[in-house]
Design a protein around this motif. Structure first.
Motif, PDB file in Angstrom:
ATOM      1  N   SER A 248       0.831  -1.198   0.000  1.00  0.00           N
ATOM      2  CA  SER A 248       0.000   0.000   0.000  1.00  0.00           C
ATOM      3  C   SER A 248       0.868   1.251   0.000  1.00  0.00           C
ATOM      4  O   SER A 248       0.567   2.226  -0.695  1.00  0.00           O
ATOM      5  N   GLN A 249       1.951   1.221   0.783  1.00  0.00           N
ATOM      6  CA  GLN A 249       2.847   2.371   0.859  1.00  0.00           C
ATOM      7  C   GLN A 249       3.483   2.663  -0.492  1.00  0.00           C
ATOM      8  O   GLN A 249       3.577   3.822  -0.918  1.00  0.00           O
ATOM      9  N   GLU A 250       3.904   1.599  -1.186  1.00  0.00           N
ATOM     10  CA  GLU A 250       4.498   1.785  -2.510  1.00  0.00           C
ATOM     11  C   GLU A 250       3.487   2.364  -3.486  1.00  0.00           C
ATOM     12  O   GLU A 250       3.808   3.279  -4.262  1.00  0.00           O
ATOM     13  N   SER A 251       2.257   1.856  -3.434  1.00  0.00           N
ATOM     14  CA  SER A 251       1.212   2.352  -4.332  1.00  0.00           C
ATOM     15  C   SER A 251       0.878   3.801  -4.021  1.00  0.00           C
ATOM     16  O   SER A 251       0.695   4.624  -4.938  1.00  0.00           O
ATOM     17  N   ILE A 252       0.811   4.138  -2.746  1.00  0.00           N
ATOM     18  CA  ILE A 252       0.478   5.503  -2.341  1.00  0.00           C
ATOM     19  C   ILE A 252       1.566   6.473  -2.769  1.00  0.00           C
ATOM     20  O   ILE A 252       1.291   7.595  -3.215  1.00  0.00           O
ATOM     21  N   GLU A 253       2.820   6.055  -2.654  1.00  0.00           N
ATOM     22  CA  GLU A 253       3.919   6.922  -3.067  1.00  0.00           C
ATOM     23  C   GLU A 253       3.868   7.211  -4.566  1.00  0.00           C
ATOM     24  O   GLU A 253       4.140   8.342  -5.003  1.00  0.00           O
ATOM     25  N   ILE A 254       3.516   6.194  -5.341  1.00  0.00           N
ATOM     26  CA  ILE A 254       3.386   6.393  -6.796  1.00  0.00           C
ATOM     27  C   ILE A 254       2.251   7.367  -7.095  1.00  0.00           C
ATOM     28  O   ILE A 254       2.391   8.299  -7.905  1.00  0.00           O
ATOM     29  N   VAL A 255       1.104   7.169  -6.428  1.00  0.00           N
ATOM     30  CA  VAL A 255      -0.047   8.050  -6.645  1.00  0.00           C
ATOM     31  C   VAL A 255       0.290   9.472  -6.206  1.00  0.00           C
ATOM     32  O   VAL A 255      -0.052  10.454  -6.891  1.00  0.00           O
ATOM     33  N   ASN A 256       0.957   9.604  -5.068  1.00  0.00           N
ATOM     34  CA  ASN A 256       1.308  10.940  -4.566  1.00  0.00           C
ATOM     35  C   ASN A 256       2.239  11.665  -5.533  1.00  0.00           C
ATOM     36  O   ASN A 256       2.127  12.884  -5.729  1.00  0.00           O
ATOM     37  N   ASN A 296      -6.215  11.205   5.435  1.00  0.00           N
ATOM     38  CA  ASN A 296      -5.385  10.210   6.092  1.00  0.00           C
ATOM     39  C   ASN A 296      -3.958  10.703   6.362  1.00  0.00           C
ATOM     40  O   ASN A 296      -2.985   9.960   6.191  1.00  0.00           O
ATOM     41  N   LYS A 297      -3.826  11.946   6.736  1.00  0.00           N
ATOM     42  CA  LYS A 297      -2.542  12.490   7.170  1.00  0.00           C
ATOM     43  C   LYS A 297      -2.589  12.581   8.685  1.00  0.00           C
ATOM     44  O   LYS A 297      -2.890  13.622   9.260  1.00  0.00           O
ATOM     45  N   THR A 298      -2.300  11.478   9.343  1.00  0.00           N
ATOM     46  CA  THR A 298      -2.471  11.396  10.788  1.00  0.00           C
ATOM     47  C   THR A 298      -1.204  11.708  11.567  1.00  0.00           C
ATOM     48  O   THR A 298      -1.255  11.885  12.782  1.00  0.00           O
ATOM     49  N   GLY A 299      -0.066  11.740  10.881  1.00  0.00           N
ATOM     50  CA  GLY A 299       1.197  11.932  11.576  1.00  0.00           C
ATOM     51  C   GLY A 299       1.970  10.642  11.758  1.00  0.00           C
ATOM     52  O   GLY A 299       3.052  10.644  12.342  1.00  0.00           O
ATOM     53  N   ASN A 300       1.424   9.535  11.255  1.00  0.00           N
ATOM     54  CA  ASN A 300       2.117   8.251  11.306  1.00  0.00           C
ATOM     55  C   ASN A 300       1.990   7.601   9.933  1.00  0.00           C
ATOM     56  O   ASN A 300       0.880   7.305   9.478  1.00  0.00           O
ATOM     57  N   LYS A 301       3.118   7.389   9.269  1.00  0.00           N
ATOM     58  CA  LYS A 301       3.088   6.919   7.884  1.00  0.00           C
ATOM     59  C   LYS A 301       2.472   5.531   7.746  1.00  0.00           C
ATOM     60  O   LYS A 301       1.826   5.230   6.736  1.00  0.00           O
ATOM     61  N   VAL A 302       2.677   4.669   8.751  1.00  0.00           N
ATOM     62  CA  VAL A 302       2.111   3.317   8.674  1.00  0.00           C
ATOM     63  C   VAL A 302       0.590   3.390   8.762  1.00  0.00           C
ATOM     64  O   VAL A 302      -0.125   2.773   7.952  1.00  0.00           O
ATOM     65  N   LEU A 303       0.095   4.141   9.726  1.00  0.00           N
ATOM     66  CA  LEU A 303      -1.361   4.293   9.862  1.00  0.00           C
ATOM     67  C   LEU A 303      -1.947   4.958   8.627  1.00  0.00           C
ATOM     68  O   LEU A 303      -3.026   4.566   8.160  1.00  0.00           O
ATOM     69  N   ASP A 304      -1.242   5.943   8.071  1.00  0.00           N
ATOM     70  CA  ASP A 304      -1.731   6.606   6.860  1.00  0.00           C
ATOM     71  C   ASP A 304      -1.912   5.614   5.714  1.00  0.00           C
ATOM     72  O   ASP A 304      -2.921   5.627   5.004  1.00  0.00           O
ATOM     73  N   ALA A 305      -0.924   4.748   5.540  1.00  0.00           N
ATOM     74  CA  ALA A 305      -0.990   3.771   4.443  1.00  0.00           C
ATOM     75  C   ALA A 305      -2.129   2.786   4.649  1.00  0.00           C
ATOM     76  O   ALA A 305      -2.872   2.454   3.710  1.00  0.00           O
ATOM     77  N   VAL A 306      -2.291   2.303   5.883  1.00  0.00           N
ATOM     78  CA  VAL A 306      -3.371   1.351   6.171  1.00  0.00           C
ATOM     79  C   VAL A 306      -4.729   2.001   5.948  1.00  0.00           C
ATOM     80  O   VAL A 306      -5.628   1.413   5.314  1.00  0.00           O
ATOM     81  N   LEU A 307      -4.886   3.220   6.451  1.00  0.00           N
ATOM     82  CA  LEU A 307      -6.172   3.910   6.310  1.00  0.00           C
ATOM     83  C   LEU A 307      -6.499   4.200   4.852  1.00  0.00           C
ATOM     84  O   LEU A 307      -7.652   4.056   4.426  1.00  0.00           O
ATOM     85  N   THR A 308      -5.494   4.605   4.091  1.00  0.00           N
ATOM     86  CA  THR A 308      -5.739   4.888   2.670  1.00  0.00           C
ATOM     87  C   THR A 308      -6.161   3.622   1.934  1.00  0.00           C
ATOM     88  O   THR A 308      -7.117   3.636   1.136  1.00  0.00           O
ATOM     89  N   SER A 309      -5.470   2.528   2.191  1.00  0.00           N
ATOM     90  CA  SER A 309      -5.797   1.261   1.542  1.00  0.00           C
ATOM     91  C   SER A 309      -7.211   0.805   1.892  1.00  0.00           C
ATOM     92  O   SER A 309      -7.995   0.430   1.001  1.00  0.00           O
ATOM     93  N   ASN A 331       3.640   6.403  17.728  1.00  0.00           N
ATOM     94  CA  ASN A 331       5.058   6.372  17.368  1.00  0.00           C
ATOM     95  C   ASN A 331       5.884   5.432  18.241  1.00  0.00           C
ATOM     96  O   ASN A 331       6.996   5.061  17.873  1.00  0.00           O
ATOM     97  N   PHE A 332       5.370   5.058  19.406  1.00  0.00           N
ATOM     98  CA  PHE A 332       6.115   4.136  20.270  1.00  0.00           C
ATOM     99  C   PHE A 332       5.983   2.679  19.813  1.00  0.00           C
ATOM    100  O   PHE A 332       6.732   1.811  20.266  1.00  0.00           O
ATOM    101  N   MET A 333       5.041   2.411  18.910  1.00  0.00           N
ATOM    102  CA  MET A 333       4.800   1.043  18.471  1.00  0.00           C
ATOM    103  C   MET A 333       5.639   0.704  17.243  1.00  0.00           C
ATOM    104  O   MET A 333       5.967   1.567  16.430  1.00  0.00           O
ATOM    105  N   ALA A 334       5.979  -0.583  17.119  1.00  0.00           N
ATOM    106  CA  ALA A 334       6.713  -1.055  15.945  1.00  0.00           C
ATOM    107  C   ALA A 334       5.821  -0.986  14.712  1.00  0.00           C
ATOM    108  O   ALA A 334       4.590  -1.134  14.810  1.00  0.00           O
ATOM    109  N   GLU A 335       6.423  -0.752  13.565  1.00  0.00           N
ATOM    110  CA  GLU A 335       5.652  -0.619  12.324  1.00  0.00           C
ATOM    111  C   GLU A 335       4.807  -1.863  12.056  1.00  0.00           C
ATOM    112  O   GLU A 335       3.645  -1.768  11.656  1.00  0.00           O
ATOM    113  N   MET A 336       5.420  -3.036  12.286  1.00  0.00           N
ATOM    114  CA  MET A 336       4.694  -4.286  12.030  1.00  0.00           C
ATOM    115  C   MET A 336       3.480  -4.416  12.939  1.00  0.00           C
ATOM    116  O   MET A 336       2.427  -4.904  12.519  1.00  0.00           O
ATOM    117  N   ASP A 337       3.614  -3.973  14.183  1.00  0.00           N
ATOM    118  CA  ASP A 337       2.487  -4.050  15.124  1.00  0.00           C
ATOM    119  C   ASP A 337       1.370  -3.090  14.737  1.00  0.00           C
ATOM    120  O   ASP A 337       0.187  -3.425  14.845  1.00  0.00           O
TER     121      ASP A 337
END
Length: 442
Positions: A248-256, A296-309, A331-337
């Protein structure tokens, strides 16, 4: 004293042992919610009276009636466990087989000890009540040890339902143990039989003990395999959600990137526009692009990607998805989590929303905020189906529970990792999942 007079063990030895073994199953497993209080005690008393009465009535029956009478006793045992415990029929059969062999062993051991003291040390036994004292001591010891063993094996993990293969395996083991342990009583001329009471009792006790050990070993192995399967599945879910985030992150970066280029193109077109209508059209396009950028600009790139998808998926399925989230709190949580937690949360909500026929009721709302030094995550979705809860957590309604419900287990596992809690409920047809994670400990 002639030992052969003791060959026929009194029926009440076995009936009491069967009751205690089944009662042990009842006390160490989840009980039915619709059978509580005095109703449960009535069932206990009725079963105890029924099994003791039946086995006393059929005590010493002819060999041709022995097996049918045992089948009736086992059926009573099965019905009692099924009636008291929150089991399906397969689970009740599985625990009934184990309880039956435990009861066989306890009764056999108790009678063998009594036989030994009466025939070998009869001079030491002068009190008539010793027989009952010995029975009480043996049964308290055997079932006391089994109770603590069951509690230890159960631990904090939840057992999955028994499948047909596991049930058949336990039934075969139980039948083999019962046949070998009792073959001397049915036919004393076989290779594994004995004509002497002492030897018969020893064979029976040792075979029952071995059978009980095999059943417990199989039970432990089965639980370990279940736990390994669950751990592997949760890890696979974690990795799958993370891979989805990466895609999702790769797709979002292309779209952006395309939208960024389009902004500059619109600016050039506006400068060269010859009519007011064209300018208005380009300004509208620019407004829509800025609206996309704000999504979906929440301040956390992982959450942004999940929400956009998930937002794009909801649009395709006619689901209205709204979100108010402060991603910086994550921000204290691991990206995978983060990807696993919100991926599973929204997947479950989307699955629930897709079941609703009326599209105007397909609604999902997610909020991520801070509340009194806690990270509070709450997702709501409109729900019309009846949901079964266990300890505040929704249970899967699919038939084979061992292969489903891992999304919720993954959520619980991730939240527990950070010292948080998960609760859920339904109110006015709105399903709500609530997560609290302390922020001061991270």
């Amino acid at each position: 004293m002639n030992g052969m007079t003791f060959v026929n063990t009194p029926g009440y030895y076995y009936s009491i042992a069967y009751f205690l073994a089944a009662f042990l199953v009842n006390r160490t497993n989840k009980q039915r919610d619709d059978v509580k209080g005095w109703k449960r005690w009535i069932i206990h008393i009725v079963f105890l009276g029924g099994i003791v009465g039946f086995m006393e009535l059929t005590d010493g029956v002819r060999q041709m009636l022995f097996i049918p009478c045992m089948m009736v006793s086992i059926s009573m045992l099965l019905f009692y466990i099924y009636l008291c415990c929150d089991f399906g029929l397969k689970d009740a059969g599985y625990y009934c087989a184990r309880a039956f062999i435990c009861g066989e062993f306890a009764a056999s051991l108790c009678w063998q000890i009594y036989f030994y003291f009466i025939t070998i040390r009869s001079g030491d036994i002068k009190w008539f009540g010793w027989k009952w004292l010995e029975l009480l001591g043996v049964y308290v010891s055997v079932f006391g040890v089994l109770y603590f063993l069951e509690k230890y094996l159960k631990g904090e993990t939840e057992e999955n339902s028994v499948n047909s293969r596991e049930l058949i395996t336990v039934i075969i083991i139980t039948a083999a143990v019962f046949v070998v342990s009792n073959i001397s009583y049915l036919d004393q001329g076989t290779l594994f039989s004995s004509r002497f009471a002492g030897e018969m009792f020893t064979i029976r006790t040792l075979v029952d003990l071995s059978g009980m050990a095999v059943l417990y070993a199989y039970h432990i192995q089965m639980r370990e395999l279940q736990m390994k399967f669950e751990v592997d599945t949760l890890q696979n879910i974690l990795e799958m959600q993370y891979k989805n985030y990466q895609l999702s992150q790769e797709s979002i970066e292309i779209v952006n990137q395309k939208y960024h280029d389009l902004k500059h193109q619109i600016t050039l077109l506006k400068a060269e526009a010859n009519s007011e209508k064209s300018t208005q059209y380009l300004e509208q396009m620019e407004k829509e692009i800025k609206s996309y950028e704000a999504q979906n600009k929440t301040g956390n790139k992982v959450l942004d990607a999940v929400l956009t998808s998930k937002s794009l998926y909801c649009q395709n399925k006619g689901i209205v998805f709204t979100c108010v989230a402060d991603g910086t709190l994550l921000n204290f949580m691991a990206e995978m989590d983060i990807s696993a937690l919100f991926g599973n949360i929204l997947d479950n909500a989307i699955e629930g929303a897709e079941k609703i026929p009326a599209k105007e009721k397909r609604l999902i709302h997610l909020s991520v905020a801070e509340q009194k030094s806690f990270l509070r995550i709450r997702v709501e979705n409109y729900c019309e189906e009846k949901i079964v809860f266990k300890n505040g957590i929704p249970q899967t309604t699919k038939k084979d529970k061992r292969f489903h419900g891992f999304g919720m287990k993954s959520i619980q596992s991730t939240v527990k990792k950070y010292g948080g809690s998960v609760t859920a409920g339904v109110r006015d047809n709105w399903f709500e999942l609530r997560i609290l994670i302390p922020l001061h400990v991270v």
